[in-house]
Write a protein that holds these residues in place. Structure first.
Motif, PDB file in Angstrom:
ATOM      1  N   ARG A 184       0.833  -1.204   0.000  1.00  7.81           N
ATOM      2  CA  ARG A 184       0.000   0.000   0.000  1.00  7.81           C
ATOM      3  C   ARG A 184       0.875   1.264   0.000  1.00  7.81           C
ATOM      4  O   ARG A 184       0.581   2.235  -0.720  1.00  7.81           O
ATOM      5  N   ALA A 185       1.941   1.262   0.788  1.00 10.88           N
ATOM      6  CA  ALA A 185       2.833   2.423   0.834  1.00 10.88           C
ATOM      7  C   ALA A 185       3.520   2.634  -0.511  1.00 10.88           C
ATOM      8  O   ALA A 185       3.657   3.767  -0.990  1.00 10.88           O
ATOM      9  N   ALA A 186       3.953   1.534  -1.127  1.00 13.28           N
ATOM     10  CA  ALA A 186       4.579   1.650  -2.446  1.00 13.28           C
ATOM     11  C   ALA A 186       3.576   2.132  -3.485  1.00 13.28           C
ATOM     12  O   ALA A 186       3.901   2.953  -4.357  1.00 13.28           O
ATOM     13  N   ALA A 187       2.336   1.652  -3.379  1.00 14.15           N
ATOM     14  CA  ALA A 187       1.301   2.042  -4.339  1.00 14.15           C
ATOM     15  C   ALA A 187       1.034   3.537  -4.290  1.00 14.15           C
ATOM     16  O   ALA A 187       0.786   4.172  -5.325  1.00 14.15           O
ATOM     17  N   ALA A 188       1.086   4.122  -3.094  1.00 10.43           N
ATOM     18  CA  ALA A 188       0.847   5.563  -2.973  1.00 10.43           C
ATOM     19  C   ALA A 188       1.895   6.354  -3.752  1.00 10.43           C
ATOM     20  O   ALA A 188       1.586   7.351  -4.413  1.00 10.43           O
ATOM     21  N   VAL A 189       3.145   5.900  -3.673  1.00 10.53           N
ATOM     22  CA  VAL A 189       4.222   6.584  -4.391  1.00 10.53           C
ATOM     23  C   VAL A 189       4.093   6.389  -5.895  1.00 10.53           C
ATOM     24  O   VAL A 189       4.170   7.346  -6.681  1.00 10.53           O
ATOM     25  N   TRP A 190       3.847   5.136  -6.305  1.00  8.78           N
ATOM     26  CA  TRP A 190       3.811   4.859  -7.737  1.00  8.78           C
ATOM     27  C   TRP A 190       2.542   5.362  -8.402  1.00  8.78           C
ATOM     28  O   TRP A 190       2.538   5.657  -9.602  1.00  8.78           O
ATOM     29  N   SER A 191       1.485   5.527  -7.643  1.00  7.62           N
ATOM     30  CA  SER A 191       0.281   6.139  -8.190  1.00  7.62           C
ATOM     31  C   SER A 191       0.576   7.570  -8.639  1.00  7.62           C
ATOM     32  O   SER A 191       0.160   7.993  -9.725  1.00  7.62           O
ATOM     33  N   SER A 192       1.324   8.305  -7.809  1.00  6.51           N
ATOM     34  CA  SER A 192       1.679   9.691  -8.163  1.00  6.51           C
ATOM     35  C   SER A 192       2.628   9.727  -9.356  1.00  6.51           C
ATOM     36  O   SER A 192       2.467  10.545 -10.265  1.00  6.51           O
ATOM     37  N   ARG A 193       3.604   8.843  -9.357  1.00 11.09           N
ATOM     38  CA  ARG A 193       4.565   8.830 -10.462  1.00 11.09           C
ATOM     39  C   ARG A 193       3.892   8.455 -11.776  1.00 11.09           C
ATOM     40  O   ARG A 193       4.193   9.034 -12.824  1.00 11.09           O
ATOM     41  N   CYS A 194       2.984   7.490 -11.720  1.00 13.43           N
ATOM     42  CA  CYS A 194       2.270   7.097 -12.934  1.00 13.43           C
ATOM     43  C   CYS A 194       1.366   8.230 -13.438  1.00 13.43           C
ATOM     44  O   CYS A 194       1.283   8.483 -14.648  1.00 13.43           O
ATOM     45  N   ALA A 195       0.686   8.904 -12.501  1.00 15.05           N
ATOM     46  CA  ALA A 195      -0.193  10.008 -12.879  1.00 15.05           C
ATOM     47  C   ALA A 195       0.583  11.098 -13.608  1.00 15.05           C
ATOM     48  O   ALA A 195       0.102  11.692 -14.577  1.00 15.05           O
ATOM     49  N   ALA A 196       1.814  11.350 -13.155  1.00 15.61           N
ATOM     50  CA  ALA A 196       2.640  12.379 -13.796  1.00 15.61           C
ATOM     51  C   ALA A 196       3.009  12.003 -15.223  1.00 15.61           C
ATOM     52  O   ALA A 196       3.283  12.877 -16.051  1.00 15.61           O
ATOM     53  N   GLU A 197       2.994  10.687 -15.528  1.00 17.70           N
ATOM     54  CA  GLU A 197       3.322  10.215 -16.877  1.00 17.70           C
ATOM     55  C   GLU A 197       2.076   9.897 -17.699  1.00 17.70           C
ATOM     56  O   GLU A 197       2.183   9.413 -18.828  1.00 17.70           O
ATOM     57  N   GLY A 198       0.896  10.158 -17.133  1.00  8.45           N
ATOM     58  CA  GLY A 198      -0.338   9.865 -17.846  1.00  8.45           C
ATOM     59  C   GLY A 198      -0.643   8.383 -17.941  1.00  8.45           C
ATOM     60  O   GLY A 198      -1.321   7.930 -18.869  1.00  8.45           O
ATOM     61  N   VAL A 199      -0.157   7.611 -16.967  1.00 10.48           N
ATOM     62  CA  VAL A 199      -0.347   6.157 -16.953  1.00 10.48           C
ATOM     63  C   VAL A 199      -1.323   5.801 -15.831  1.00 10.48           C
ATOM     64  O   VAL A 199      -1.052   6.060 -14.667  1.00 10.48           O
ATOM     65  N   PRO A 200      -2.490   5.218 -16.138  1.00  9.66           N
ATOM     66  CA  PRO A 200      -3.437   4.814 -15.090  1.00  9.66           C
ATOM     67  C   PRO A 200      -2.817   3.768 -14.165  1.00  9.66           C
ATOM     68  O   PRO A 200      -2.133   2.850 -14.621  1.00  9.66           O
ATOM     69  N   PHE A 201      -3.053   3.907 -12.876  1.00 14.42           N
ATOM     70  CA  PHE A 201      -2.490   2.987 -11.886  1.00 14.42           C
ATOM     71  C   PHE A 201      -3.601   2.427 -11.011  1.00 14.42           C
ATOM     72  O   PHE A 201      -4.530   3.136 -10.631  1.00 14.42           O
TER      73      PHE A 201
END
Length: 261
Positions: free
Chosen positions: A117-134
């Motif tokens: 869950r903690a990793a998902a919070a970080v990668w959700s933001s990084r994916c959003a910045a690249e226009g990639v749905p997470f």
């Protein structure tokens, strides 16, 4: 040290068998040395590229060729290339340490759901910045406890996510999935990128193989990430595999034993 010397596999059975074994050992050593040379050549290339950029932009700053907005751009480029070098060196050090007897693990009783869950919070933001749905598909039960090294698990998860985000086009998804199956915790990282061929799957965790195969074809990293993931999972007592994702890209599956399994 001469790998082209061959022993005649004839004479008494024991001598012929020993000669054959020595020839096979020579072939294995030659193959290992060839892999090491190829690896050093690829690493040298990867080191030289960011170093060349850093040197060029540093000279532009030192000679006052880059000023104003140009100086800002030069600074950002130097920072990005330095981070790339740092990641490469860190991966090299971790790969070297994996083969050492004193490789450090710090196991404790952890909640794997919380780590993901903690990793998902970080990668959700990084994916959003690249226009990639997470999306993260986590188990319904509040706790998924196992005895392992939380930091190394997170390192594995980050490595797989970094690899996925690098190749996944805008608009295509990345998914974290965590579930229990046959007495083990199963963690998947799937993507909607270009995916892997059957040949790719067979060598996915071999050092620099996919890197050399796709350099210049698609975005690649250091060539060490998946090898490091494979080594770390093995050290944690788990298994890792590659395959095809229902989203159309690659799927990487990490299996870690649960207590009492």
């Amino acid at each position: 040290g001469e790998r082209d010397v061959r022993l005649a596999e004839d004479g008494p059975a024991e001598v012929a068998e020993l000669s054959g074994a020595m020839n096979r050992l020579t072939d294995a050593l030659a193959d290992s040395e060839s892999r090491q040379r190829d690896f050093l050549l690829s690493i040298s290339h990867e080191l030289r590229t960011p170093l060349t950029a850093i040197r060029g932009y540093a000279e532009a700053l030192g000679d006052e060729v880059a000023t104003g907005a140009g100086a800002v751009t030069a600074g950002h480029t130097i920072e990005a290339e330095a981070q790339r070098l740092e990641r490469l060196v860190s991966d090299l050090l971790d790969l070297a340490r994996l083969g050492a007897q004193d490789f450090r693990l710090e196991p404790s009783l952890i909640d794997l759901t919380e780590v993901v869950r903690a990793a998902a919070a970080v990668w959700s933001s990084r994916c959003a910045a690249e226009g990639v749905p997470f999306h993260a598909d986590l188990p319904a039960q509040p706790l998924l406890l196992l005895h392992t090294d939380a930091g190394r698990v997170r390192q594995v998860l980050d490595g797989l996510a970094e690899n996925a985000l690098r190749v996944t086009p805008t608009g295509c998804p990345i998914i974290f999935s965590l579930y229990v199956q046959a007495g083990a915790a199963v963690l998947e990282v799937r993507d909607g990128g270009p995916g892997l061929t059957e040949d790719d799957i067979a060598v996915a965790f071999e050092r620099s193989v996919l890197f050399n195969r796709y350099r210049g074809v698609r975005r690649v990293g250091t060539g060490l990430g998946l090898a490091l993931v494979g080594g770390l999972v093995g050290r944690l007592g788990g298994r890792v595999g590659a395959g095809h994702a229902p989203e159309g890209g690659a799927a990487f599956t990490v299996t870690l034993p649960l207590p009492g399994a």
